[in-house]
Design an enzyme around this catalytic site. Structure first.
Site, PDB file in Angstrom:
ATOM      1  N   GLU A  99      24.380  44.459  24.084  1.00 39.85           N
ATOM      2  CA  GLU A  99      24.800  43.700  25.271  1.00 39.85           C
ATOM      3  C   GLU A  99      26.319  43.737  25.366  1.00 39.85           C
ATOM      4  O   GLU A  99      27.017  43.835  24.348  1.00 39.85           O
ATOM      5  CB  GLU A  99      24.247  42.271  25.127  1.00 39.85           C
ATOM      6  N   ASP A 100      26.825  43.679  26.572  1.00 48.40           N
ATOM      7  CA  ASP A 100      28.275  43.652  26.756  1.00 48.40           C
ATOM      8  C   ASP A 100      28.832  42.259  26.454  1.00 48.40           C
ATOM      9  O   ASP A 100      29.794  42.107  25.716  1.00 48.40           O
ATOM     10  CB  ASP A 100      28.666  44.107  28.171  1.00 48.40           C
ATOM     11  N   ASP A 103      27.032  35.079  27.936  1.00 46.06           N
ATOM     12  CA  ASP A 103      27.708  34.022  28.685  1.00 46.06           C
ATOM     13  C   ASP A 103      26.851  32.757  28.565  1.00 46.06           C
ATOM     14  O   ASP A 103      26.942  32.044  27.577  1.00 46.06           O
ATOM     15  CB  ASP A 103      27.881  34.527  30.120  1.00 46.06           C
ATOM     16  N   PHE A 152      36.542  34.588  33.274  1.00 46.75           N
ATOM     17  CA  PHE A 152      35.729  35.694  33.781  1.00 46.75           C
ATOM     18  C   PHE A 152      36.432  37.015  33.465  1.00 46.75           C
ATOM     19  O   PHE A 152      37.596  37.209  33.801  1.00 46.75           O
ATOM     20  CB  PHE A 152      35.471  35.571  35.287  1.00 46.75           C
ATOM     21  N   ARG A 165      34.626  48.139  36.460  1.00 48.36           N
ATOM     22  CA  ARG A 165      33.909  48.576  35.246  1.00 48.36           C
ATOM     23  C   ARG A 165      34.668  49.690  34.522  1.00 48.36           C
ATOM     24  O   ARG A 165      34.496  49.898  33.329  1.00 48.36           O
ATOM     25  CB  ARG A 165      32.514  49.112  35.600  1.00 48.36           C
TER      26      ARG A 165
HETATM   27  P1  IMP Z   1      24.227  35.316  30.755  1.00 47.55           P
HETATM   28  O1  IMP Z   1      22.772  35.433  31.114  1.00 47.55           O
HETATM   29  O2  IMP Z   1      24.881  34.186  31.501  1.00 47.55           O
HETATM   30  O3  IMP Z   1      24.482  35.241  29.270  1.00 47.55           O
HETATM   31  O4  IMP Z   1      24.945  36.553  31.340  1.00 47.55           O
HETATM   32  C1  IMP Z   1      24.920  37.766  30.751  1.00 47.55           C
HETATM   33  C2  IMP Z   1      25.318  38.834  31.738  1.00 47.55           C
HETATM   34  O5  IMP Z   1      26.166  38.341  32.770  1.00 47.55           O
HETATM   35  C3  IMP Z   1      26.104  39.879  31.008  1.00 47.55           C
HETATM   36  O6  IMP Z   1      25.267  40.892  30.566  1.00 47.55           O
HETATM   37  C4  IMP Z   1      27.071  40.364  32.074  1.00 47.55           C
HETATM   38  O7  IMP Z   1      26.495  41.414  32.788  1.00 47.55           O
HETATM   39  C5  IMP Z   1      27.261  39.192  32.986  1.00 47.55           C
HETATM   40  N1  IMP Z   1      28.501  38.453  32.669  1.00 47.55           N
HETATM   41  C6  IMP Z   1      28.627  37.297  31.992  1.00 47.55           C
HETATM   42  N2  IMP Z   1      29.906  36.925  31.869  1.00 47.55           N
HETATM   43  C7  IMP Z   1      30.627  37.890  32.470  1.00 47.55           C
HETATM   44  C8  IMP Z   1      32.040  38.100  32.664  1.00 47.55           C
HETATM   45  O8  IMP Z   1      32.928  37.335  32.230  1.00 47.55           O
HETATM   46  N3  IMP Z   1      32.376  39.224  33.346  1.00 47.55           N
HETATM   47  C9  IMP Z   1      31.468  40.108  33.818  1.00 47.55           C
HETATM   48  N4  IMP Z   1      30.146  39.964  33.662  1.00 47.55           N
HETATM   49  C10 IMP Z   1      29.727  38.868  32.990  1.00 47.55           C
HETATM   50 MG    MG Z   2      25.217  42.856  31.341  1.00 47.59          MG
END
Ligand code: IMP
Ligand code: MG
Length: 177
Positions: A99-100, A103, A152, A165
């Site tokens: 995963e990148d 959040d 962000f 990206r």
């Molecule tokens: P989560 O479900 O809120 O944990 O979000 C995970 C996904 O949201 C990641 O795989 C990212 O694609 C996107 N995401 C979360 N935070 C960021 C950020 O700061 N910048 C860009 N994409 C984000």
């Molecule tokens: Mg992602």
């Protein structure tokens, strides 16, 4: 007047490279000889995946899935779906999810639960970035690159509305008048 956006480097390409080196050592130590399946979550993980796998000098396989959670904004909807599914068999495999960024944790938690039902031999999570202040569910990250504050981020695969990206560094998106 419309807000303008600037980017400020938070994690430089050099810091990222050193951290990906460190993660590759950790992953190699645990997965050499196991022919693991590395599963990248698109689109954000594509740059990290490409850099990580080129540092892994043992047999492995790669697949990607595409999950939808975000609309066009910067907040997750919490409404996650598998948009482009998995082609590789998971049962009995040693699976490492790539995963990148974690959040809220909702995306990875959903996907790990989905994979667990397919009965892998083992299932772990590798994330380049974690924003612990934002977690809405507990997430265990087995291999973690960076812990960052609640900002962000864009670049190195991360987008805002599909932009940025391609930046080689991880940057904070700053809105200014
Ligand atoms: P989560 O479900 O809120 O944990 O979000 C995970 C996904 O949201 C990641 O795989 C990212 O694609 C996107 N995401 C979360 N935070 C960021 C950020 O700061 N910048 C860009 N994409 C984000
Ligand atoms: Mg992602």
């Amino acid at each position: 007047m419309a807000a303008e956006q600037r980017t400020e480097v938070l994690l430089s390409r050099e810091e990222i490279a050193a951290t990906v080196d460190r993660l590759a050592v950790e992953v190699s130590r645990d997965y050499t000889g196991k022919n693991p399946l590395l599963l990248g979550i698109l689109k954000g993980s594509f740059v990290f995946m490409a850099d990580l796998v080129r540092r892994l000098d043992f047999p492995l396989e790669i697949d990607f899935v595409r999950l939808s959670s975000y609309g066009q904004g910067t907040e997750t909807t919490g409404n996650i779906r598998v948009v482009q599914g998995l082609r590789s068999p998971v049962r009995g495999r040693d699976v490492l999810v790539i995963e990148d960024i974690v959040d809220t944790g909702l995306t990875t938690t959903y996907f790990l639960d989905y994979l667990r039902k397919k009965k892998p031999a083992s299932l772990r999570l590798c994330s380049l970035v974690d924003k612990p202040a934002r977690h809405r569910v507990p997430v265990a990250i087995d291999y973690l690159g960076f812990t960052v504050p609640d900002r962000f981020l864009v670049g190195y695969g991360l987008d805002w509305d599909e932009k940025y990206r391609n930046l080689p560094d991880i940057c904070v998106l700053v809105e200014s008048e």
